[in-house]
Design a protein around this motif. Structure first.
Motif, PDB file in Angstrom:
ATOM      1  N   TYR A   9      -5.957 -17.882   6.325  1.00 34.62           N
ATOM      2  CA  TYR A   9      -4.766 -17.029   6.369  1.00 34.62           C
ATOM      3  C   TYR A   9      -3.663 -17.696   7.186  1.00 34.62           C
ATOM      4  N   ARG A  10      -2.423 -17.621   6.668  1.00 35.01           N
ATOM      5  CA  ARG A  10      -1.289 -18.207   7.363  1.00 35.01           C
ATOM      6  C   ARG A  10      -0.189 -17.188   7.670  1.00 35.01           C
ATOM      7  N   SER A  11       0.204 -16.393   6.679  1.00 37.87           N
ATOM      8  CA  SER A  11       1.311 -15.471   6.883  1.00 37.87           C
ATOM      9  C   SER A  11       1.262 -14.390   5.821  1.00 37.87           C
ATOM     10  N   PRO A  12       1.964 -13.259   6.057  1.00 39.31           N
ATOM     11  CA  PRO A  12       2.013 -12.214   5.022  1.00 39.31           C
ATOM     12  C   PRO A  12       2.577 -12.730   3.704  1.00 39.31           C
ATOM     13  N   GLU A  13       3.509 -13.687   3.798  1.00 39.63           N
ATOM     14  CA  GLU A  13       4.149 -14.199   2.594  1.00 39.63           C
ATOM     15  C   GLU A  13       3.192 -15.022   1.733  1.00 39.63           C
ATOM     16  N   ALA A  53      -1.477 -15.535  -2.279  1.00 37.39           N
ATOM     17  CA  ALA A  53      -1.885 -16.807  -2.874  1.00 37.39           C
ATOM     18  C   ALA A  53      -3.167 -17.317  -2.233  1.00 37.39           C
ATOM     19  N   THR A  54      -3.279 -17.173  -0.917  1.00 35.86           N
ATOM     20  CA  THR A  54      -4.500 -17.618  -0.233  1.00 35.86           C
ATOM     21  C   THR A  54      -5.692 -16.811  -0.711  1.00 35.86           C
ATOM     22  N   PHE A  55      -5.518 -15.500  -0.805  1.00 33.52           N
ATOM     23  CA  PHE A  55      -6.577 -14.610  -1.270  1.00 33.52           C
ATOM     24  C   PHE A  55      -7.024 -15.009  -2.676  1.00 33.52           C
ATOM     25  N   ALA A  56      -6.075 -15.234  -3.557  1.00 33.55           N
ATOM     26  CA  ALA A  56      -6.404 -15.593  -4.937  1.00 33.55           C
ATOM     27  C   ALA A  56      -7.094 -16.945  -5.020  1.00 33.55           C
ATOM     28  N   GLY A  57      -6.901 -17.792  -4.022  1.00 30.58           N
ATOM     29  CA  GLY A  57      -7.544 -19.097  -4.006  1.00 30.58           C
ATOM     30  C   GLY A  57      -9.006 -19.060  -3.614  1.00 30.58           C
ATOM     31  N   CYS A  58      -9.464 -17.918  -3.077  1.00 31.34           N
ATOM     32  CA  CYS A  58     -10.878 -17.774  -2.734  1.00 31.34           C
ATOM     33  C   CYS A  58     -11.723 -17.695  -4.006  1.00 31.34           C
ATOM     34  N   THR A  59     -13.019 -17.725  -3.838  1.00 36.20           N
ATOM     35  CA  THR A  59     -13.944 -17.601  -4.959  1.00 36.20           C
ATOM     36  C   THR A  59     -14.894 -16.440  -4.677  1.00 36.20           C
ATOM     37  N   PRO A  60     -15.532 -15.876  -5.730  1.00 37.67           N
ATOM     38  CA  PRO A  60     -16.409 -14.715  -5.517  1.00 37.67           C
ATOM     39  C   PRO A  60     -17.795 -15.061  -5.007  1.00 37.67           C
TER      40      PRO A  60
END
Length: 467
Positions: free
Chosen positions: A124-128, A132-139
């Motif tokens: 995590y870097r910023s609200p902005e 994109a960071t969340f979507a870059g994760c995997t299940p």
């Protein structure tokens, strides 16, 4: 609770409590986790021989070799090295390396979900950039990365003194609404995050969930709150605050957050209360209770579900057997009996919680999981075992993000009623992974012929031949 689907999603996600390792070691502190330059000296790893384009296998080999004789804990070495991959290689590659290590390293496998949480927090870097960071994760690893990113958001807001109200909560998961799976993971992670926001005070955290205007977000957030409540007692190093302390990521306002915050025993918990039976329960309508809060009660296996308002209780019972198993040292029979004594309207949820935990106690072995569900036979007017079996199947699907795992498990079930419910529940879970009716139907076709229609009903599509 607005539908059956959220219940099964919550039940599967909650399984990480049973899978969490009992220990973790401090990691290098930094603004967003260790930089690539920091990894070598602290972990005894050789200079990086890989680039962002290298395969996960190549990076994993480098990591395994470098962490064979680390300066300190090998688990800490792996955690620091994985976190150090985020900036140069990205969160998706970091998770791919973790998955590769899980396949060959038992110690990493035991810690995998916690490591995924830590990676998400550190990414995590910023609200902005959060979406994109969340979507870059995997299940993989029970979606721990997704939850970690959301935890990172809340930890950062607390550390920076930023207000969190309905506008922020409504907006956080909105970018993921088109995917039921991602939308749920975000909303569930929010429950973990608001627990950090309110220092593990369940009633206040639940009220924070209630700020959301969306029913689905609220219900999913409740589940994250109750899950974090149990993790805070059973594995305090793996809470949002624990990861912040070990990775230096956006430490919460609580100055005691971190590894040394609390001991991992029956008395662990927030300073406002504890798991000890002598602490007060507070009021029966916890949604209005801002006083002292007790996390768990070793002498009351229905607590804290019986101490919160009715609208929260289904979410609470989704987690309850994890608390019972903690206090009974893994006695599955005791957990089954506790579910049999739960209020009638919550028994199915409690037995679903049992099935989820059983997959962990059976080391994800299909046959052993089925045998363990036999401990619920005869309870809840014969439905205990049925609900347990269905939940095991759902958890196998969610662990692998693969309906085939649940279908293979259902094939082992002999009782017709349990088998029917097993396939129907797998069908329900398919709806969170597959958006199209044709895709859901294709998965259900893999079921035993006599039970294809049960799967299709669960998936919300017409019986075969009537499309």
């Amino acid at each position: 609770m607005t539908s059956v689907l959220p219940r099964f999603l919550r039940a599967a996600t909650a399984g990480c409590v049973a899978l969490l390792a009992a220990s973790c070691s401090p990691s290098l502190r930094g603004t967003h986790g260790p930089s690539a330059a920091d990894v070598g000296p602290r972990t005894s790893l050789a200079p990086a021989s890989w680039s962002a384009q290298s395969s996960a296998g190549e990076i994993a080999v480098w990591m395994r070799q470098g962490c064979q004789r680390p300066e300190g804990s090998r688990a800490a070495c792996v955690e620091r090295a994985l976190t150090g991959l985020i900036d140069p290689a990205g969160i998706a590659k970091s998770m791919e390396v973790l998955d590769t290590l899980v396949a060959t390293d038992e110690e990493v496998r035991r810690n995998a979900h916690a490591l995924a949480h830590g990676l998400g927090i550190s990414a995590y870097r910023s609200p902005e950039t959060a979406a994109a960071t969340f979507a870059g994760c995997t299940p993989s690893q029970m979606s721990g990365c997704y939850h970690g990113v959301i935890q990172g958001y809340f930890l950062a807001q607390v550390a920076q003194g930023r207000p969190i109200g309905t506008p922020q909560i409504d907006a956080l998961c909105e970018p993921h609404r088109s995917s039921m799976f991602l939308f749920f993971q975000c909303a569930h992670g929010m429950g973990h995050g608001v627990m950090a926001l309110h220092e593990n005070h369940v009633p206040m955290a639940l009220e924070a969930c209630d700020l959301a205007t969306d029913d689905f977000i609220r219900g999913s957030c409740y589940g994250g709150v109750f899950m974090e409540n149990i993790v805070n007692v059973t594995h305090p190093h793996h809470t949002a605050e624990g990861h912040a302390g070990t990775q230096g990521q956006h430490a919460a306002a609580n100055p005691h957050a971190g590894h040394q915050a609390q001991p991992a025993d029956a008395h662990a918990g927030h300073q406002a209360g504890s798991a000890d039976a002598d602490a007060g329960h507070g009021t029966a309508q916890a949604g209005m209770n801002h006083g002292e809060w007790k996390a768990l009660d070793r002498n009351d296996f229905q607590y804290p579900c019986n101490a919160v308002a009715e609208k929260y209780r289904t979410s609470c019972y989704t987690m309850q057997t994890s608390a019972v198993l903690y206090f009974t040292q893994g006695n599955l029979g005791a957990a089954a009996r506790a579910c049999g004594e739960a209020p009638l309207e919550h028994r199915d949820t409690c037995f679903s919680s049992l099935g989820r935990d059983i997959t962990a106690y059976a080391a994800q072995n299909h046959q052993r999981s089925l045998e363990f569900c036999g401990l619920a036979r005869g309870l809840a007017e014969g439905m205990g075992e049925v609900w347990c079996v269905a939940s095991v199947a759902v958890n196998f699907v969610n662990l692998a993000a693969d309906p085939g795992e649940g279908i293979r498990f259902c094939g082992l079930v002999r009782d017709e009623r349990a088998k029917t419910e097993c396939y129907r529940s797998v069908g329900q879970t398919i709806t969170s992974l597959e958006n199209t009716a044709s895709g859901r139907a294709a998965h259900c076709e893999r079921a035993e012929p006599a039970f294809v229609d049960a799967c299709r009903r669960g998936a919300g599509i017409q019986p075969a031949g009537t499309d």
